[in-house]
Design a protein around this motif. Structure first.
Motif, PDB file in Angstrom:
ATOM      1  N   ALA A  51       5.384  18.502  -0.710  1.00  0.00           N
ATOM      2  CA  ALA A  51       5.471  19.815  -1.346  1.00  0.00           C
ATOM      3  C   ALA A  51       6.914  20.154  -1.713  1.00  0.00           C
ATOM      4  CB  ALA A  51       4.894  20.888  -0.423  1.00  0.00           C
ATOM      5  N   GLU A  52       7.854  19.771  -0.850  1.00  0.00           N
ATOM      6  CA  GLU A  52       9.264  20.064  -1.128  1.00  0.00           C
ATOM      7  C   GLU A  52       9.802  19.191  -2.262  1.00  0.00           C
ATOM      8  OE1 GLU A  52      10.653  22.694   0.322  1.00  0.00           O
ATOM      9  OE2 GLU A  52       8.676  22.900   1.243  1.00  0.00           O
ATOM     10  N   VAL A  53       9.355  17.942  -2.319  1.00  0.00           N
ATOM     11  CA  VAL A  53       9.761  17.053  -3.413  1.00  0.00           C
ATOM     12  C   VAL A  53       9.267  17.607  -4.749  1.00  0.00           C
ATOM     13  CG1 VAL A  53       9.472  14.749  -4.398  1.00  0.00           C
ATOM     14  CG2 VAL A  53       9.900  15.009  -1.948  1.00  0.00           C
ATOM     15  N   LEU A  54       8.032  18.103  -4.769  1.00  0.00           N
ATOM     16  CA  LEU A  54       7.481  18.679  -6.000  1.00  0.00           C
ATOM     17  C   LEU A  54       8.240  19.938  -6.408  1.00  0.00           C
ATOM     18  CD1 LEU A  54       3.652  18.206  -5.333  1.00  0.00           C
ATOM     19  CD2 LEU A  54       5.083  16.951  -6.960  1.00  0.00           C
ATOM     20  N   LYS A  55       8.598  20.778  -5.442  1.00  0.00           N
ATOM     21  CA  LYS A  55       9.397  21.972  -5.743  1.00  0.00           C
ATOM     22  C   LYS A  55      10.731  21.580  -6.375  1.00  0.00           C
ATOM     23  CE  LYS A  55       7.753  24.813  -1.880  1.00  0.00           C
ATOM     24  NZ  LYS A  55       8.177  25.422  -0.586  1.00  0.00           N
ATOM     25  N   SER A  56      11.374  20.589  -5.776  1.00  0.00           N
ATOM     26  CA  SER A  56      12.674  20.138  -6.277  1.00  0.00           C
ATOM     27  C   SER A  56      12.546  19.599  -7.693  1.00  0.00           C
ATOM     28  CB  SER A  56      13.242  19.065  -5.345  1.00  0.00           C
ATOM     29  OG  SER A  56      14.470  18.569  -5.824  1.00  0.00           O
TER      30      SER A  56
END
Length: 272
Positions: A260-265
């Motif tokens: 989820a954090e990779v997608l946000k970034s």
């Protein structure tokens, strides 16, 4: 009452805000209220998407950067200036091109005033420990990428630091050489159990090497959002441990949070 010993390294509520690059820009906060601890003899990896402040935290731990707020403690004592108890292994090669492998390994001892005979003897010992006994007279341009990393590792460890800070040290290596270096690192680490804070983008690498993996949120204003104990038996062979059921379970669990954090970034960079 038994007092618990302080961690080897503690980053407490670290915030790092950088001034605006241009007049119309806003100050940039890379990390906010981030706390990370590394116990004595513990191998901890920080993982997170690009731009989440991993290297910023490592630079703060090394004393190369003062945080905007928060504190760094080394064995319970506040850090003032450079962290003299830490060795830093950079992502890029930091070898001196006009020095041989042996002299590169001995460089730190020379800067500390150790006489030539002793530093040469100790450098030769470390050259052998990293498997380069016959390459002491080679210069960096005559060594492969993996060999240069071995020299850099010996250059760091010869100073016997209590803490080792590593910023994606194997990211530029091919897959096979990278696995060899990961196993080399584990073998050297297991002999005296230094405290390690390791930065990586590679989740498999983080799990394979570590006692604990800390996941950082996407930046800006990043911070830890999860910690995972890696309960895989030691000693480990990184290629073998990645085939085990427990490794796959840990990978799935951590990736659920990290994805989820990779997608946000990715979204933030796309619209930047």
């Amino acid at each position: 009452m038994v007092r618990s010993e302080p961690p080897a390294l503690a980053l407490e509520s670290i915030t790092c805000t950088f001034p605006a690059a241009a007049r119309d820009d806003q100050p940039y906060t890379a990390v906010r209220e981030a706390s990370v601890r590394v116990g004595k003899g513990e191998f901890v990896s920080l993982i997170g998407p690009t731009g989440c402040g991993k290297s910023t935290l490592l630079n703060v731990a090394a004393g190369l950067m003062a945080p905007t707020s928060g504190s760094v403690l080394v064995e319970g004592a506040p850090l003032r200036g450079l962290n003299r108890d830490a060795g830093y292994l950079f992502q890029a090669d930091a070898l001196i091109p006009w020095r041989s492998a042996l002299d590169n390994i001995a460089a730190g001892l020379q800067f500390h005033g150790v006489d030539r005979a002793e530093r040469t003897e100790r450098a030769q010992h470390w050259l052998e420990r990293v498997g380069l006994a016959g390459f002491g007279n080679r210069y960096p341009h005559q060594l492969s990428g993996g060999m240069r990393k071995r020299v850099a590792l010996a250059q760091t460890l010869i100073l016997d630091p209590k803490i080792i800070l590593m910023d994606e040290p194997f990211s530029a290596l091919d897959a096979q050489t990278r696995e060899l270096m990961e196993n080399e690192l584990l073998e050297l680490w297991s002999s005296d159990r230094k405290s390690v804070l390791f930065i990586t983008h590679d989740l498999e690498e983080a799990i394979s090497l570590s006692d604990r993996v800390v996941v950082l949120s996407a930046g800006p204003a990043a911070g830890p959002i999860g910690e995972f104990a890696i309960d895989l038996a030691r000693p480990r062979d990184v290629s073998e441990v990645r085939m085990t059921k427990r490794f796959l379970e840990l990978h799935r669990k951590i990736w659920e949070l990290l994805k989820a954090e990779v997608l946000k970034s990715h979204v933030r960079q796309k619209h930047a």
